[in-house]
Motif scaffolding. Sequence first.
Motif, PDB file in Angstrom:
ATOM      1  N   SER A  92       0.843  -1.196   0.000  1.00 27.64           N
ATOM      2  CA  SER A  92       0.000   0.000   0.000  1.00 27.64           C
ATOM      3  C   SER A  92       0.883   1.252   0.000  1.00 27.64           C
ATOM      4  O   SER A  92       1.073   1.905   1.031  1.00 27.64           O
ATOM      5  CB  SER A  92      -0.917  -0.014   1.231  1.00 27.64           C
ATOM      6  OG  SER A  92      -1.753   1.135   1.223  1.00 27.64           O
ATOM      7  N   VAL A  94       4.311   3.741  -0.652  1.00 29.77           N
ATOM      8  CA  VAL A  94       5.605   3.800   0.037  1.00 29.77           C
ATOM      9  C   VAL A  94       5.410   3.551   1.531  1.00 29.77           C
ATOM     10  O   VAL A  94       6.241   2.922   2.197  1.00 29.77           O
ATOM     11  CB  VAL A  94       6.269   5.176  -0.225  1.00 29.77           C
ATOM     12  CG1 VAL A  94       7.319   5.488   0.815  1.00 29.77           C
ATOM     13  CG2 VAL A  94       6.901   5.197  -1.619  1.00 29.77           C
ATOM     14  N   THR A  95       4.279   4.015   2.047  1.00 28.61           N
ATOM     15  CA  THR A  95       3.997   3.859   3.480  1.00 28.61           C
ATOM     16  C   THR A  95       4.199   2.410   3.924  1.00 28.61           C
ATOM     17  O   THR A  95       4.809   2.148   4.961  1.00 28.61           O
ATOM     18  CB  THR A  95       2.547   4.311   3.774  1.00 28.61           C
ATOM     19  OG1 THR A  95       2.404   5.647   3.296  1.00 28.61           O
ATOM     20  CG2 THR A  95       2.223   4.261   5.249  1.00 28.61           C
ATOM     21  N   TYR A 117      10.228  13.592   8.748  1.00 25.62           N
ATOM     22  CA  TYR A 117       8.910  13.141   8.272  1.00 25.62           C
ATOM     23  C   TYR A 117       8.228  12.504   9.479  1.00 25.62           C
ATOM     24  O   TYR A 117       8.450  11.350   9.809  1.00 25.62           O
ATOM     25  CB  TYR A 117       9.069  12.159   7.114  1.00 25.62           C
ATOM     26  CG  TYR A 117       7.753  11.617   6.594  1.00 25.62           C
ATOM     27  CD1 TYR A 117       6.625  12.423   6.475  1.00 25.62           C
ATOM     28  CD2 TYR A 117       7.634  10.280   6.215  1.00 25.62           C
ATOM     29  CE1 TYR A 117       5.421  11.919   5.998  1.00 25.62           C
ATOM     30  CE2 TYR A 117       6.437   9.773   5.732  1.00 25.62           C
ATOM     31  CZ  TYR A 117       5.331  10.600   5.636  1.00 25.62           C
ATOM     32  OH  TYR A 117       4.134  10.097   5.171  1.00 25.62           O
ATOM     33  N   TYR A 164      17.394   6.893   7.469  1.00 30.20           N
ATOM     34  CA  TYR A 164      16.165   7.184   6.711  1.00 30.20           C
ATOM     35  C   TYR A 164      16.271   8.626   6.210  1.00 30.20           C
ATOM     36  O   TYR A 164      16.247   9.576   6.995  1.00 30.20           O
ATOM     37  CB  TYR A 164      14.923   7.021   7.600  1.00 30.20           C
ATOM     38  CG  TYR A 164      13.650   7.504   6.916  1.00 30.20           C
ATOM     39  CD1 TYR A 164      13.204   6.914   5.739  1.00 30.20           C
ATOM     40  CD2 TYR A 164      12.912   8.560   7.435  1.00 30.20           C
ATOM     41  CE1 TYR A 164      12.056   7.353   5.093  1.00 30.20           C
ATOM     42  CE2 TYR A 164      11.756   9.014   6.808  1.00 30.20           C
ATOM     43  CZ  TYR A 164      11.337   8.395   5.639  1.00 30.20           C
ATOM     44  OH  TYR A 164      10.208   8.841   5.005  1.00 30.20           O
ATOM     45  N   SER A 236       7.217   6.769  -5.259  1.00 31.40           N
ATOM     46  CA  SER A 236       5.757   6.655  -5.153  1.00 31.40           C
ATOM     47  C   SER A 236       5.083   7.202  -6.402  1.00 31.40           C
ATOM     48  O   SER A 236       5.571   8.166  -6.996  1.00 31.40           O
ATOM     49  CB  SER A 236       5.304   7.467  -3.937  1.00 31.40           C
ATOM     50  OG  SER A 236       3.904   7.439  -3.832  1.00 31.40           O
ATOM     51  N   LYS A 239       2.063  11.030  -5.742  1.00 30.12           N
ATOM     52  CA  LYS A 239       2.089  12.483  -5.951  1.00 30.12           C
ATOM     53  C   LYS A 239       1.983  12.847  -7.431  1.00 30.12           C
ATOM     54  O   LYS A 239       1.655  13.976  -7.757  1.00 30.12           O
ATOM     55  CB  LYS A 239       3.381  13.090  -5.373  1.00 30.12           C
ATOM     56  CG  LYS A 239       3.740  12.624  -3.980  1.00 30.12           C
ATOM     57  CD  LYS A 239       2.743  13.044  -2.942  1.00 30.12           C
ATOM     58  CE  LYS A 239       3.091  12.433  -1.583  1.00 30.12           C
ATOM     59  NZ  LYS A 239       2.062  12.623  -0.577  1.00 30.12           N
ATOM     60  N   ARG A 246      -2.304   3.540  -4.582  1.00 29.75           N
ATOM     61  CA  ARG A 246      -1.456   2.934  -3.539  1.00 29.75           C
ATOM     62  C   ARG A 246      -0.267   2.185  -4.158  1.00 29.75           C
ATOM     63  O   ARG A 246       0.025   1.039  -3.787  1.00 29.75           O
ATOM     64  CB  ARG A 246      -2.266   1.994  -2.614  1.00 29.75           C
ATOM     65  CG  ARG A 246      -3.443   2.606  -1.909  1.00 29.75           C
ATOM     66  CD  ARG A 246      -3.158   3.935  -1.202  1.00 29.75           C
ATOM     67  NE  ARG A 246      -2.158   3.888  -0.148  1.00 29.75           N
ATOM     68  CZ  ARG A 246      -1.137   4.759  -0.099  1.00 29.75           C
ATOM     69  NH1 ARG A 246      -0.970   5.715  -1.011  1.00 29.75           N
ATOM     70  NH2 ARG A 246      -0.283   4.687   0.884  1.00 29.75           N
ATOM     71  N   ILE A 247       0.413   2.843  -5.087  1.00 28.36           N
ATOM     72  CA  ILE A 247       1.599   2.230  -5.702  1.00 28.36           C
ATOM     73  C   ILE A 247       2.866   2.926  -5.193  1.00 28.36           C
ATOM     74  O   ILE A 247       3.096   4.101  -5.466  1.00 28.36           O
ATOM     75  CB  ILE A 247       1.577   2.311  -7.243  1.00 28.36           C
ATOM     76  CG1 ILE A 247       0.290   1.735  -7.830  1.00 28.36           C
ATOM     77  CG2 ILE A 247       2.838   1.614  -7.815  1.00 28.36           C
ATOM     78  CD1 ILE A 247       0.187   0.265  -7.916  1.00 28.36           C
ATOM     79  N   TYR A 329       4.885  22.021   0.035  1.00 30.03           N
ATOM     80  CA  TYR A 329       4.811  22.537   1.398  1.00 30.03           C
ATOM     81  C   TYR A 329       5.672  23.790   1.528  1.00 30.03           C
ATOM     82  O   TYR A 329       6.744  23.869   0.930  1.00 30.03           O
ATOM     83  CB  TYR A 329       5.352  21.517   2.406  1.00 30.03           C
ATOM     84  CG  TYR A 329       4.727  20.156   2.298  1.00 30.03           C
ATOM     85  CD1 TYR A 329       3.387  19.953   2.612  1.00 30.03           C
ATOM     86  CD2 TYR A 329       5.482  19.057   1.867  1.00 30.03           C
ATOM     87  CE1 TYR A 329       2.810  18.693   2.506  1.00 30.03           C
ATOM     88  CE2 TYR A 329       4.903  17.794   1.755  1.00 30.03           C
ATOM     89  CZ  TYR A 329       3.574  17.622   2.074  1.00 30.03           C
ATOM     90  OH  TYR A 329       3.010  16.384   1.954  1.00 30.03           O
TER      91      TYR A 329
END
Length: 426
Positions: A92, A94-95, A117, A164, A236, A239, A246-247, A329
């Motif tokens: 689901s 990158v998450t 993050y 990370y 991902s 975006k 969900r890729i 952002y």
Amino acid sequence: MMDAFAADFRPGCDINLGVGYVNERTIPAGLFIDELQQVVADPMRHKTPFNYGGPRGSARLVESIRDFIIRTGRGGLTRDHLCDRDIIIGASGVTSLLEAMAQVLKPGIVVTSDPMYYIYCNLLERMGFEVIAIPEDECGLRTDLLRERLEQLGGRRSNISFFYIVSVNNPTSTILSNTRRQEIVAAAAALSYEQRRKIPVLFDTAYDDIVHDPARAKPLSALLFDEPGIVCEVGSLSKILSPALRIGYLIASPGPLLNALIQKTADTGFSAPLFCQEIASRLLDAHIEKQLARVNRGYREKAHAVRGWIERELGPWLENCTGGSAAFYFYLTLKDIATDESSLFFKYLTRTTGNPDIDGQDSNKNARVLYIPGCHCVHPHGELRAHGLRQLRISYGFEEPERIEQAVRIMREAACFCEKAVPAPG
Ligand SMILES: Cc1ncc(COP(=O)(O)O)c(C=O)c1O
């Protein structure tokens, strides 16, 4: 906080600058419908799209991602760089790959940047990892401080689990420079050598496809600098196409870590729904160049306008503002105004001051504005803790420009309200 707000969010009235949602207009919904029809119409090419998938992902999508990277020169990668690396698809987005990494590695220290993050770092801490956040500057994570910090850790370096690194940072939208990317991999390689084990460096490139400022060079992939085979890169389609697909994908050298991640995807319930993967494959093959240009143009225009409104409305209180070249952002530091949930600024914007002139009446509250307070974005025990109390992230992804302009105007009112409320000295 987001849940509470989402529960009674009034579309057309409240303004959500807090969510990391993409802009609805960037999502090519018509193409999804067309391509789904093509998927169904071509069973030779797209086998069993409504059945279970596998733990590595659709072979067709993996090939499309490989071609997309090579064709567009994403990260400066070529066929040669990818020939001895595998690509897998998460359950689901990158998450799920980030979560998988935390599941398969032994809890220990995770090195990241500050601001961080917060969604993932919060998960890591809940899973028993210790997050060490190294402050960033305009080029991203400061590698001089990284080297210092690693030195100070002494014997605790043996507890380092992984690095990370968010290459276009969330919340600050800072683009990690190519030199820093290389220096981080070199630091992790030296540490791996010292510790006689491979210490993975997980690069999260969720926003690398939306560096929309033409003056900024396209970022290079850390895989280019990865001689020891310690870099894992996640990317991902959320975006640039749609979060609902969900890729998310991961590129890494074959080996025990990759095998464990594949097993974890199987345990979660296989990679993303197969028909989504097949649609994504077709979109990457036939439409992605145009789509990337469209998405980047949209965020570029918005970034330019929003920066102007921030400067016009919040100029007198603004100490620093990052963002505007990539992602969607802005990360603001205010001079003397607290931004956390107990602050007057936050209360004004969420209409919880207790003053009906500001809040509106119970059943008819004035427009509320949501942002992410900086205290959630900086590490609670890091050097930036005090700064975080005067910082905020605002997203220009989801809301339309006129609503963002209105929100920034209300932020100005909130700043004036805070100023008036400060008791006179003495
Ligand atoms: C840095 C970062 N990584 C990962 C994600 C999640 O990506 P996905 O939608 O592929 O799960 C986000 C979403 O906002 C993000 O900001």
